[in-house]
Write a protein that holds these residues in place. Structure first.
Motif, PDB file in Angstrom:
ATOM      1  N   PHE A   1       0.441  -1.003   0.405  1.00  9.38           N
ATOM      2  CA  PHE A   1       0.096   0.056   0.445  1.00  9.38           C
ATOM      3  C   PHE A   1       1.065   1.279   0.273  1.00  9.38           C
ATOM      4  CE2 PHE A   1      -1.981   3.807   2.029  1.00  9.38           C
ATOM      5  CZ  PHE A   1      -3.187   3.375   1.134  1.00  9.38           C
ATOM      6  N   GLN A   2       2.375   1.422   0.857  1.00 13.27           N
ATOM      7  CA  GLN A   2       2.505   2.481   0.942  1.00 13.27           C
ATOM      8  C   GLN A   2       3.889   2.761  -0.204  1.00 13.27           C
ATOM      9  OE1 GLN A   2       2.742   4.792   3.176  1.00 13.27           O
ATOM     10  NE2 GLN A   2       1.174   3.387   4.187  1.00 13.27           N
ATOM     11  N   ARG A   3       3.948   1.155  -1.135  1.00 12.62           N
ATOM     12  CA  ARG A   3       4.222   1.541  -2.153  1.00 12.62           C
ATOM     13  C   ARG A   3       3.658   2.073  -3.322  1.00 12.62           C
ATOM     14  NH1 ARG A   3       6.959  -2.159  -2.322  1.00 12.62           N
ATOM     15  NH2 ARG A   3       4.713  -4.398  -2.917  1.00 12.62           N
ATOM     16  N   TRP A   4       2.413   1.794  -3.639  1.00  8.55           N
ATOM     17  CA  TRP A   4       1.132   2.014  -4.521  1.00  8.55           C
ATOM     18  C   TRP A   4       1.171   3.831  -4.019  1.00  8.55           C
ATOM     19  CZ3 TRP A   4      -3.981   3.627  -3.265  1.00  8.55           C
ATOM     20  CH2 TRP A   4      -4.394   4.147  -4.036  1.00  8.55           C
ATOM     21  N   LEU A   5       0.756   3.921  -2.925  1.00  9.19           N
ATOM     22  CA  LEU A   5       0.403   5.623  -2.405  1.00  9.19           C
ATOM     23  C   LEU A   5       1.462   5.932  -2.618  1.00  9.19           C
ATOM     24  CD1 LEU A   5      -1.751   7.132  -0.988  1.00  9.19           C
ATOM     25  CD2 LEU A   5      -0.739   6.974   0.962  1.00  9.19           C
ATOM     26  N   SER A   6       2.501   5.679  -2.713  1.00 14.74           N
ATOM     27  CA  SER A   6       3.926   6.583  -3.564  1.00 14.74           C
ATOM     28  C   SER A   6       3.680   7.321  -4.700  1.00 14.74           C
ATOM     29  CB  SER A   6       5.477   6.343  -2.929  1.00 14.74           C
ATOM     30  OG  SER A   6       5.142   5.137  -3.238  1.00 14.74           O
ATOM     31  N   GLU A   7       3.944   5.818  -5.038  1.00 18.53           N
ATOM     32  CA  GLU A   7       3.205   5.835  -6.913  1.00 18.53           C
ATOM     33  C   GLU A   7       2.366   7.032  -7.758  1.00 18.53           C
ATOM     34  OE1 GLU A   7       3.132   1.715  -8.507  1.00 18.53           O
ATOM     35  OE2 GLU A   7       5.401   1.084  -7.572  1.00 18.53           O
ATOM     36  N   LYS A   8       1.046   6.962  -6.813  1.00 20.91           N
ATOM     37  CA  LYS A   8      -0.115   7.169  -7.200  1.00 20.91           C
ATOM     38  C   LYS A   8       0.192   9.044  -7.102  1.00 20.91           C
ATOM     39  CE  LYS A   8      -2.660   4.731  -8.636  1.00 20.91           C
ATOM     40  NZ  LYS A   8      -2.746   4.921 -10.106  1.00 20.91           N
ATOM     41  N   GLN A   9       0.719   9.388  -6.294  1.00 18.65           N
ATOM     42  CA  GLN A   9       0.934  11.066  -5.600  1.00 18.65           C
ATOM     43  C   GLN A   9       1.968  10.605  -4.547  1.00 18.65           C
ATOM     44  OE1 GLN A   9      -2.429  13.449  -4.404  1.00 18.65           O
ATOM     45  NE2 GLN A   9      -2.438  13.941  -6.325  1.00 18.65           N
ATOM     46  N   ALA A  10       3.164  11.370  -4.497  1.00 23.67           N
ATOM     47  CA  ALA A  10       4.580  11.332  -3.367  1.00 23.67           C
ATOM     48  C   ALA A  10       4.145  11.672  -2.712  1.00 23.67           C
ATOM     49  CB  ALA A  10       5.529  12.079  -4.440  1.00 23.67           C
ATOM     50  N   SER A  11       3.278  13.600  -2.740  1.00 24.04           N
ATOM     51  CA  SER A  11       2.358  14.254  -1.719  1.00 24.04           C
ATOM     52  C   SER A  11       1.226  14.207  -0.986  1.00 24.04           C
ATOM     53  CB  SER A  11       2.666  15.741  -2.061  1.00 24.04           C
ATOM     54  OG  SER A  11       2.083  15.258  -2.855  1.00 24.04           O
ATOM     55  N   VAL A  12       0.723  12.655  -1.334  1.00 21.74           N
ATOM     56  CA  VAL A  12      -0.733  12.625  -0.452  1.00 21.74           C
ATOM     57  C   VAL A  12      -0.314  12.938   1.125  1.00 21.74           C
ATOM     58  CG1 VAL A  12      -1.869  10.712  -0.567  1.00 21.74           C
ATOM     59  CG2 VAL A  12      -1.224  11.576  -2.206  1.00 21.74           C
ATOM     60  N   VAL A  13      -1.290  13.673   1.245  1.00 23.29           N
ATOM     61  CA  VAL A  13      -0.671  12.857   3.365  1.00 23.29           C
ATOM     62  C   VAL A  13      -2.461  13.161   3.692  1.00 23.29           C
ATOM     63  CG1 VAL A  13      -0.976  14.687   5.031  1.00 23.29           C
ATOM     64  CG2 VAL A  13       0.698  14.997   3.661  1.00 23.29           C
ATOM     65  N   ILE A  14      -2.750  11.903   4.002  1.00 21.14           N
ATOM     66  CA  ILE A  14      -4.315  11.662   4.935  1.00 21.14           C
ATOM     67  C   ILE A  14      -3.664  12.066   6.281  1.00 21.14           C
ATOM     68  CG2 ILE A  14      -5.205   9.659   5.096  1.00 21.14           C
ATOM     69  CD1 ILE A  14      -3.522   7.860   3.492  1.00 21.14           C
ATOM     70  N   GLU A  15      -5.284  12.757   5.939  1.00 19.82           N
ATOM     71  CA  GLU A  15      -5.330  13.529   7.630  1.00 19.82           C
ATOM     72  C   GLU A  15      -6.752  13.168   8.368  1.00 19.82           C
ATOM     73  OE1 GLU A  15      -5.098  17.518   6.647  1.00 19.82           O
ATOM     74  OE2 GLU A  15      -3.499  17.726   5.919  1.00 19.82           O
ATOM     75  N   GLN A  16      -7.714  12.895   7.073  1.00 21.19           N
ATOM     76  CA  GLN A  16      -9.276  12.117   7.359  1.00 21.19           C
ATOM     77  C   GLN A  16      -9.247  10.770   7.532  1.00 21.19           C
ATOM     78  OE1 GLN A  16     -11.560  14.727   8.959  1.00 21.19           O
ATOM     79  NE2 GLN A  16      -9.740  16.187   8.715  1.00 21.19           N
ATOM     80  N   PRO A  17     -10.359   9.751   8.028  1.00 19.53           N
ATOM     81  CA  PRO A  17     -10.154   9.016   8.215  1.00 19.53           C
ATOM     82  C   PRO A  17     -11.024   8.821   6.939  1.00 19.53           C
ATOM     83  CG  PRO A  17     -11.403   9.644  10.254  1.00 19.53           C
ATOM     84  CD  PRO A  17     -10.407  11.210   9.718  1.00 19.53           C
ATOM     85  N   THR A  18     -12.019   9.698   6.308  1.00 20.17           N
ATOM     86  CA  THR A  18     -12.261   9.047   5.258  1.00 20.17           C
ATOM     87  C   THR A  18     -11.092   9.354   4.297  1.00 20.17           C
ATOM     88  OG1 THR A  18     -12.868  10.783   5.212  1.00 20.17           O
ATOM     89  CG2 THR A  18     -14.568  10.472   5.614  1.00 20.17           C
ATOM     90  N   ASP A  19     -10.568   9.855   4.012  1.00 22.43           N
ATOM     91  CA  ASP A  19      -9.065   9.967   3.060  1.00 22.43           C
ATOM     92  C   ASP A  19      -8.209   9.010   3.160  1.00 22.43           C
ATOM     93  OD1 ASP A  19      -9.884  12.285   2.672  1.00 22.43           O
ATOM     94  OD2 ASP A  19      -7.701  13.236   4.149  1.00 22.43           O
ATOM     95  N   LEU A  20      -8.381   8.503   4.255  1.00 17.82           N
ATOM     96  CA  LEU A  20      -7.847   6.766   4.172  1.00 17.82           C
ATOM     97  C   LEU A  20      -8.974   5.674   3.392  1.00 17.82           C
ATOM     98  CD1 LEU A  20      -5.415   5.260   5.166  1.00 17.82           C
ATOM     99  CD2 LEU A  20      -6.227   4.998   7.890  1.00 17.82           C
ATOM    100  N   ASP A  21     -10.259   5.580   4.361  1.00 19.89           N
ATOM    101  CA  ASP A  21     -11.188   4.451   3.688  1.00 19.89           C
ATOM    102  C   ASP A  21     -10.978   4.786   1.991  1.00 19.89           C
ATOM    103  OD1 ASP A  21     -12.371   3.876   5.588  1.00 19.89           O
ATOM    104  OD2 ASP A  21     -13.784   5.360   5.511  1.00 19.89           O
ATOM    105  N   ALA A  22     -10.757   6.069   0.953  1.00 19.75           N
ATOM    106  CA  ALA A  22     -11.077   6.365  -0.175  1.00 19.75           C
ATOM    107  C   ALA A  22      -9.775   5.259  -0.664  1.00 19.75           C
ATOM    108  CB  ALA A  22     -10.885   7.674  -0.646  1.00 19.75           C
ATOM    109  N   CYS A  23      -8.733   5.625  -0.068  1.00 18.50           N
ATOM    110  CA  CYS A  23      -7.144   5.435  -0.623  1.00 18.50           C
ATOM    111  C   CYS A  23      -7.559   3.801  -0.763  1.00 18.50           C
ATOM    112  CB  CYS A  23      -6.117   6.040   0.021  1.00 18.50           C
ATOM    113  SG  CYS A  23      -5.572   7.625   0.032  1.00 18.50           S
ATOM    114  N   VAL A  24      -7.600   3.087   0.237  1.00 21.26           N
ATOM    115  CA  VAL A  24      -7.335   1.915   0.810  1.00 21.26           C
ATOM    116  C   VAL A  24      -8.458   0.723   0.021  1.00 21.26           C
ATOM    117  CG1 VAL A  24      -7.875   0.189   2.134  1.00 21.26           C
ATOM    118  CG2 VAL A  24      -6.704   2.258   3.039  1.00 21.26           C
ATOM    119  N   THR A  25      -9.740   1.351  -0.229  1.00 23.83           N
ATOM    120  CA  THR A  25     -10.849   1.462  -1.114  1.00 23.83           C
ATOM    121  C   THR A  25     -10.057   1.194  -2.455  1.00 23.83           C
ATOM    122  OG1 THR A  25     -12.394   1.356   0.521  1.00 23.83           O
ATOM    123  CG2 THR A  25     -13.187   1.795  -1.945  1.00 23.83           C
ATOM    124  N   ALA A  26      -9.441   2.450  -3.153  1.00 22.84           N
ATOM    125  CA  ALA A  26      -9.014   2.705  -4.502  1.00 22.84           C
ATOM    126  C   ALA A  26      -7.479   1.005  -4.608  1.00 22.84           C
ATOM    127  CB  ALA A  26      -8.672   3.813  -4.416  1.00 22.84           C
TER     128      ALA A  26
END
Length: 65
Positions: free
Chosen positions: A29-54
């Protein structure tokens, strides 16, 4: 005849939160997230929900091929 058990919404939410946290801390997941956007900061639980779902959706689509 077997009885049908209705899922407990609170238990389902607890399971999802546990799985979401485990997935979010995984190297894949960490690798996938860094490939998607190097500067993504997950601040809200809903952001994490959306990222994990994607992430899970993309992983399943990849496995379907």
């Amino acid at each position: 005849m077997e009885s049908v058990t209705v899922p407990n919404p609170q238990a389902s939410a607890e399971v999802w939160n546990s799985l979401k946290q485990a997935i979010a801390h995984s190297s894949g997941f960490q690798r996938w997230l860094s490939e998607k956007q190097a500067s993504v900061v997950i601040e809200q639980p809903t952001d994490l929900d959306a990222c994990v779902t994607a992430y899970l959706r993309q992983a399943l689509e990849t496995l379907a091929y």
